[in-house]
Design a protein around this motif. Structure first.
Motif, PDB file in Angstrom:
ATOM      1  N   SER A  82      57.570  93.439 112.381  1.00 47.04           N
ATOM      2  CA  SER A  82      58.721  94.226 111.878  1.00 47.04           C
ATOM      3  C   SER A  82      58.899  95.460 113.008  1.00 47.04           C
ATOM      4  O   SER A  82      57.928  95.840 113.689  1.00 47.04           O
ATOM      5  CB  SER A  82      58.877  94.670 110.732  1.00 47.04           C
ATOM      6  N   VAL A  83      60.158  96.355 112.529  1.00 46.00           N
ATOM      7  CA  VAL A  83      60.232  97.645 113.284  1.00 46.00           C
ATOM      8  C   VAL A  83      59.233  98.297 112.720  1.00 46.00           C
ATOM      9  O   VAL A  83      58.376  99.185 113.739  1.00 46.00           O
ATOM     10  CB  VAL A  83      61.465  98.193 112.803  1.00 46.00           C
ATOM     11  N   GLU A  84      58.809  98.513 111.315  1.00 49.36           N
ATOM     12  CA  GLU A  84      57.459  99.293 111.254  1.00 49.36           C
ATOM     13  C   GLU A  84      56.345  99.206 111.631  1.00 49.36           C
ATOM     14  O   GLU A  84      55.709 100.127 112.232  1.00 49.36           O
ATOM     15  CB  GLU A  84      57.602  99.111 109.682  1.00 49.36           C
ATOM     16  N   GLN A  85      55.987  97.761 111.909  1.00 50.01           N
ATOM     17  CA  GLN A  85      54.813  97.344 112.526  1.00 50.01           C
ATOM     18  C   GLN A  85      54.696  97.599 113.949  1.00 50.01           C
ATOM     19  O   GLN A  85      53.623  98.174 114.579  1.00 50.01           O
ATOM     20  CB  GLN A  85      54.592  96.030 112.115  1.00 50.01           C
ATOM     21  N   ILE A  86      55.800  97.450 114.704  1.00 50.39           N
ATOM     22  CA  ILE A  86      55.723  97.657 116.103  1.00 50.39           C
ATOM     23  C   ILE A  86      55.804  99.448 116.278  1.00 50.39           C
ATOM     24  O   ILE A  86      55.114  99.700 117.220  1.00 50.39           O
ATOM     25  CB  ILE A  86      57.022  97.074 116.765  1.00 50.39           C
ATOM     26  N   ALA A  87      56.447 100.428 115.393  1.00 48.25           N
ATOM     27  CA  ALA A  87      56.450 101.429 115.712  1.00 48.25           C
ATOM     28  C   ALA A  87      54.967 102.002 115.292  1.00 48.25           C
ATOM     29  O   ALA A  87      54.522 102.891 116.082  1.00 48.25           O
ATOM     30  CB  ALA A  87      57.378 102.173 114.630  1.00 48.25           C
ATOM     31  N   ARG A 129      60.187 105.026 113.732  1.00 49.35           N
ATOM     32  CA  ARG A 129      61.114 103.817 113.699  1.00 49.35           C
ATOM     33  C   ARG A 129      62.397 104.486 114.479  1.00 49.35           C
ATOM     34  O   ARG A 129      62.904 103.348 114.947  1.00 49.35           O
ATOM     35  CB  ARG A 129      61.715 103.718 112.304  1.00 49.35           C
ATOM     36  N   ASP A 130      62.824 105.408 114.375  1.00 50.55           N
ATOM     37  CA  ASP A 130      64.035 105.771 115.112  1.00 50.55           C
ATOM     38  C   ASP A 130      63.869 105.990 116.658  1.00 50.55           C
ATOM     39  O   ASP A 130      64.906 105.383 117.423  1.00 50.55           O
ATOM     40  CB  ASP A 130      64.440 107.413 114.934  1.00 50.55           C
ATOM     41  N   ARG A 135      66.991  89.749 117.306  1.00 51.67           N
ATOM     42  CA  ARG A 135      67.573  89.844 116.225  1.00 51.67           C
ATOM     43  C   ARG A 135      67.623  88.748 115.155  1.00 51.67           C
ATOM     44  O   ARG A 135      67.847  87.494 115.642  1.00 51.67           O
ATOM     45  CB  ARG A 135      69.184  90.386 116.568  1.00 51.67           C
ATOM     46  N   VAL A 136      67.040  89.021 114.161  1.00 54.34           N
ATOM     47  CA  VAL A 136      66.880  87.808 113.090  1.00 54.34           C
ATOM     48  C   VAL A 136      67.964  88.026 111.853  1.00 54.34           C
ATOM     49  O   VAL A 136      67.552  89.099 110.917  1.00 54.34           O
ATOM     50  CB  VAL A 136      65.623  87.578 112.622  1.00 54.34           C
ATOM     51  N   GLY A 137      69.050  87.831 111.783  1.00 55.16           N
ATOM     52  CA  GLY A 137      69.853  88.335 110.657  1.00 55.16           C
ATOM     53  C   GLY A 137      70.122  89.531 110.757  1.00 55.16           C
ATOM     54  O   GLY A 137      70.718  89.934 111.793  1.00 55.16           O
ATOM     55  N   TRP A 138      69.896  90.435 109.741  1.00 59.45           N
ATOM     56  CA  TRP A 138      70.051  91.819 109.858  1.00 59.45           C
ATOM     57  C   TRP A 138      68.819  92.662 110.554  1.00 59.45           C
ATOM     58  O   TRP A 138      68.707  93.950 110.575  1.00 59.45           O
ATOM     59  CB  TRP A 138      70.397  92.457 108.498  1.00 59.45           C
ATOM     60  N   LEU A 139      67.580  91.981 110.762  1.00 59.14           N
ATOM     61  CA  LEU A 139      66.299  92.521 110.984  1.00 59.14           C
ATOM     62  C   LEU A 139      66.067  92.335 112.476  1.00 59.14           C
ATOM     63  O   LEU A 139      66.606  91.519 113.176  1.00 59.14           O
ATOM     64  CB  LEU A 139      65.174  91.671 110.143  1.00 59.14           C
ATOM     65  N   TRP A 140      65.463  93.010 112.834  1.00 60.79           N
ATOM     66  CA  TRP A 140      65.031  93.201 114.266  1.00 60.79           C
ATOM     67  C   TRP A 140      63.275  92.685 114.206  1.00 60.79           C
ATOM     68  O   TRP A 140      62.591  93.351 113.521  1.00 60.79           O
ATOM     69  CB  TRP A 140      64.850  94.603 115.154  1.00 60.79           C
ATOM     70  N   LYS A 141      62.877  91.780 115.246  1.00 63.94           N
ATOM     71  CA  LYS A 141      61.628  91.392 115.044  1.00 63.94           C
ATOM     72  C   LYS A 141      61.142  91.538 116.548  1.00 63.94           C
ATOM     73  O   LYS A 141      61.815  91.419 117.736  1.00 63.94           O
ATOM     74  CB  LYS A 141      61.457  89.880 114.807  1.00 63.94           C
TER      75      LYS A 141
END
Length: 68
Positions: free
Chosen positions: A7-12, A19-20, A35-41
């Motif tokens: 996730s964004v949190e994990q990669i940050a 996250r920003d 992009r997976v639906g509303w999420l970035w992976k």
């Protein structure tokens, strides 16, 4: 074993940034994201390669060719 999506949190956290910064790098510096639906992976190996190639550098512009 296949590499997991993160996730964004994990990669940050992996990169030690906010996250920003991740969202800004997706938009401005073409951080490899999917992009997976509303999420970035992310695939950590893709992001690590992007960093090694200079993608996170302040002056890096993916649309410009590097000087030879």
């Amino acid at each position: 074993m296949t590499e997991p999506w993160v996730s964004v949190e994990q990669i940050a956290e992996h990169l030690g940034v906010t996250r920003d910064s991740i969202y800004r790098w997706i938009d401005r510096k073409h951080l490899p994201a999917h992009r997976v639906g509303w999420l970035w992976k992310f695939k950590t190996s893709e992001v690590d390669e992007w960093v090694r190639a200079g993608g996170a550098e302040e002056n890096f512009r993916p649309d410009e060719k590097s000087p030879d």
